[in-house]
Write a protein that holds these residues in place. Structure first.
Motif, PDB file in Angstrom:
ATOM      1  N   THR A  77      -0.399   1.044  -5.681  1.00  0.00           N
ATOM      2  CA  THR A  77      -1.155   1.636  -6.751  1.00  0.00           C
ATOM      3  C   THR A  77      -0.493   2.165  -7.927  1.00  0.00           C
ATOM      4  N   GLU A  92      -2.715   8.632  -8.765  1.00  0.00           N
ATOM      5  CA  GLU A  92      -3.992   8.527  -7.837  1.00  0.00           C
ATOM      6  C   GLU A  92      -5.455   8.219  -8.658  1.00  0.00           C
ATOM      7  N   SER A 101      -6.740   5.586  -9.650  1.00  0.00           N
ATOM      8  CA  SER A 101      -6.561   4.615  -8.421  1.00  0.00           C
ATOM      9  C   SER A 101      -6.638   4.164  -6.750  1.00  0.00           C
ATOM     10  N   LYS A 102      -5.786   5.475  -6.526  1.00  0.00           N
ATOM     11  CA  LYS A 102      -5.767   5.619  -5.020  1.00  0.00           C
ATOM     12  C   LYS A 102      -6.782   5.745  -5.099  1.00  0.00           C
ATOM     13  N   ARG A 103      -7.627   6.667  -5.126  1.00  0.00           N
ATOM     14  CA  ARG A 103      -8.812   7.053  -5.317  1.00  0.00           C
ATOM     15  C   ARG A 103     -10.242   6.559  -4.912  1.00  0.00           C
ATOM     16  N   LEU A 155      -9.585   3.798  -2.148  1.00  0.00           N
ATOM     17  CA  LEU A 155     -10.106   4.194  -0.937  1.00  0.00           C
ATOM     18  C   LEU A 155     -11.016   4.333  -0.898  1.00  0.00           C
ATOM     19  N   GLU A 188      -5.756   3.235   3.582  1.00  0.00           N
ATOM     20  CA  GLU A 188      -5.265   4.513   3.068  1.00  0.00           C
ATOM     21  C   GLU A 188      -2.954   4.662   3.611  1.00  0.00           C
ATOM     22  N   LEU A 197      -0.661   2.658   1.985  1.00  0.00           N
ATOM     23  CA  LEU A 197      -1.133   2.630  -0.033  1.00  0.00           C
ATOM     24  C   LEU A 197      -0.458   4.221  -0.184  1.00  0.00           C
ATOM     25  N   THR A 198       1.071   3.118  -1.139  1.00  0.00           N
ATOM     26  CA  THR A 198       1.607   4.416  -2.298  1.00  0.00           C
ATOM     27  C   THR A 198       1.193   4.190  -3.503  1.00  0.00           C
ATOM     28  N   VAL A 199       1.369   5.270  -3.302  1.00  0.00           N
ATOM     29  CA  VAL A 199       1.166   6.011  -5.304  1.00  0.00           C
ATOM     30  C   VAL A 199       2.788   5.564  -6.274  1.00  0.00           C
ATOM     31  N   SER A 233      -7.095   7.438 -14.018  1.00  0.00           N
ATOM     32  CA  SER A 233      -5.435   8.192 -14.873  1.00  0.00           C
ATOM     33  C   SER A 233      -5.491   8.517 -15.899  1.00  0.00           C
TER      34      SER A 233
END
Length: 380
Positions: A143, A146, A148-150, A153, A160, A163-165, A301
Motif C-alpha cells: 500500500t 501509513e 491506507s495501511k491503517r 488493517l 498485517e 503488508l508493506t508501505v 494520507s
C-alpha cells in the motif's frame, strides 16, 4: 532474472491518471542490472498502451468475454499468464484474481471501493467477499501510505504480516529548469491574470464547490481559478452551475500533459486541494516541489505530506481556507522563494527510484520463497 507480470490496464488508456502514473514510473525506474523482465497485461487493443522509458518489455493485450471486473480479471488473465512462465504477478490496481497460478502481489491503494454503497448484489459480493478472499491468498500486499495501511488493517487485520508501505515518488522534472509553457489557449484565456489551481475534477469528495467558495471569498476580484480533471461533459455542467459573479473567473483546463501541469503549478499563486480522502495525494507534493503553496486539510494520507509550502485548514472552515488563499496570494516573493527552496529539498524525499527498489525487494522475497532450490533467482 526474475520474470514479473503486471496487470496494467491503467496504462492502456489515452491519458494517464494516478494508478497509471504509478505503474509507468515504477517500471521505468528498473535498470538492466536489476534483472527484471516485464510483461504488461491489458485488455483493450483499440487504446494506446503507455510503455516505460528505456525498457524492453513484453506487452500482452488481449480481450476476453466479460468486463474487467469479471471474466477478464478472474479467468482470462490467470489463464493467460501460464504461457509466460512468470515468477511473480503484480496486481497493481486495487483488485486481483482469486485464482493465482503463480505467486501474486497486490497493491491496495486505498479502501474507498469498500466504503461505497451499492445495491447490486454482484458488485457487493465482488468487493466484500471475493476480493478479501483473494487478498488472503496473495503472497504480499503493498500500500502507498501509513493512512491506507491503517484503513486496510482495520478491515482485514490478517493481512498485517504480508503488508508493506511503499510511498509514491515524484518526477525528476520537478527539480529541473522549466521545459514547457502553458497551452496557448489557456494562457490567452488567463490574459496575464493571477490564478489559483484546483485539482480533482467533479468527484464529490474532491470538493470543487469548496474551491469555488474559497475563490468567491477573496478580496481580490481579479484572482482567477483554473480547474483541472474535468471531462468535456463535466466541464460544461460545472461551468453552468457557477454563480453568476464567478462565470468569468473560473477556467476549465482540458487534459494537460505532465509538463504542462508543472508549468501550471509554477505560475499559480496557490493550489487548492480540498479533498476529503486520498490514498496518496500527488498534488500536495507536486505543488510544493514546483515551488507553489498548497492548501489542504490534514485528513488521511495528506497528514503525511505536510511540507514547507503546505498550509493546513480545517475541512469545514471556509474562513480559514479563504484566509489561507489570501495569504498565499500576498506572500512576498522573497519569502516564497525561500520556502520554495526548502520545499524542493523536502520533496526529494519522495523518490520513484526508492519506490522501485522497495518493490523490487518485495518481488525478490516472493519469488525466492516460491522457487525450488534447483531454480535460484540468479540462475534464471
Amino acid at each position: 532474472m526474475i520474470r514479473v507480470g503486471v496487470s496494467a490496464t491503467s496504462l492502456n488508456t489515452p491519458h494517464l491518471r494516478g494508478m497509471g502514473k504509478y505503474l509507468l514510473e515504477m517500471c521505468s525506474q528498473a535498470r538492466p542490472e536489476d534483472g527484471v523482465a516485464w510483461t504488461l497485461f491489458a485488455q483493450d487493443a483499440r487504446q494506446r498502451m503507455h510503455l516505460p522509458r528505456h525498457q524492453q518489455v513484453v506487452t500482452d493485450v488481449f480481450d476476453h468475454p466479460g468486463d474487467r471486473f469479471a471474466l477478464w480479471e478472474q479467468v482470462g488473465l490467470p489463464r493467460r499468464i501460464r504461457r509466460h512462465g512468470l515468477d511473480v504477478l503484480h496486481w497493481a490496481e486495487n483488485t486481483m484474481a482469486w485464482w493465482q497460478p503463480c505467486p501474486a502481489v497486490v497493491t491496495i491503494h486505498d479502501t474507498l471501493p469498500w466504503e461505497m454503497e451499492t445495491t447490486d448484489r454482484w458488485q457487493h459480493w465482488y468487493w466484500h467477499t471475493l476480493m478479501p478472499a483473494a487478498f488472503r491468498r496473495s503472497a504480499a500486499v503493498i500500500t502507498i501510505s501509513e493512512s491506507s495501511k491503517r484503513d486496510i488493517l482495520a478491515r482485514w487485520p490478517a493481512l498485517e504480516p504480508k503488508l508493506t508501505v511503499i510511498p509514491h515518488g515524484i518526477e525528476a522534472a520537478y527539480f529541473e529548469p522549466p521545459q514547457c509553457a502553458l497551452p496557448a489557449a489557456l494562457s490567452h484565456a488567463l490574459g496575464g491574470a493571477r490564478y489559483a489551481v484546483y485539482l480533482g475534477g467533479p468527484m464529490k469528495r474532491k470538493r470543487f464547490d469548496w474551491a469555488v467558495q474559497t475563490l468567491a471569498a477573496q478580496p481580490d476580484p481579479t484572482l482567477m481559478l483554473v480547474a483541472c480533471g474535468f471531462g468535456a461533459d463535466a466541464r460544461e455542467a460545472a461551468r453552468n452551475a457557477l454563480p453568476h459573479g464567478l462565470q468569468g473567473r473560473v477556467l476549465f483546463a482540458e487534459f494537460l500533459s505532465d509538463a504542462e501541469l508543472l508549468a501550471l503549478y509554477r505560475g499559480a499563486v496557490a493550489v487548492l486541494y480540498p479533498t476529503l480522502y486520498e490514498g496518496f495525494g500527488f498534488p500536495a507534493i507536486e505543488a510544493q516541489a514546483a515551488g507553489t503553496p498548497v492548501i489542504f486539510s490534514p485528513l488521511g494520507s495528506l497528514a503525511e505530506l505536510v511540507g514547507p509550502l503546505a498550509t493546513l485548514a480545517p475541512a469545514d472552515d471556509l474562513a480559514a481556507w479563504a484566509a489561507a488563499l489570501h495569504g498565499a496570494a500576498t506572500l512576498p516573493l522573497n519569502a516564497r522563494a525561500e520556502k520554495a527552496s526548502e520545499a524542493r529539498s523536502w520533496a526529494q524525499g519522495f523518490s520513484w527510484q526508492q519506490s522501485w527498489q522497495k518493490h523490487q525487494a518485495v518481488y525478490l522475497q516472493v519469488a525466492q520463497v516460491s522457487m525450488s532450490p534447483r531454480q535460484p533467482a540468479a540462475a534464471r
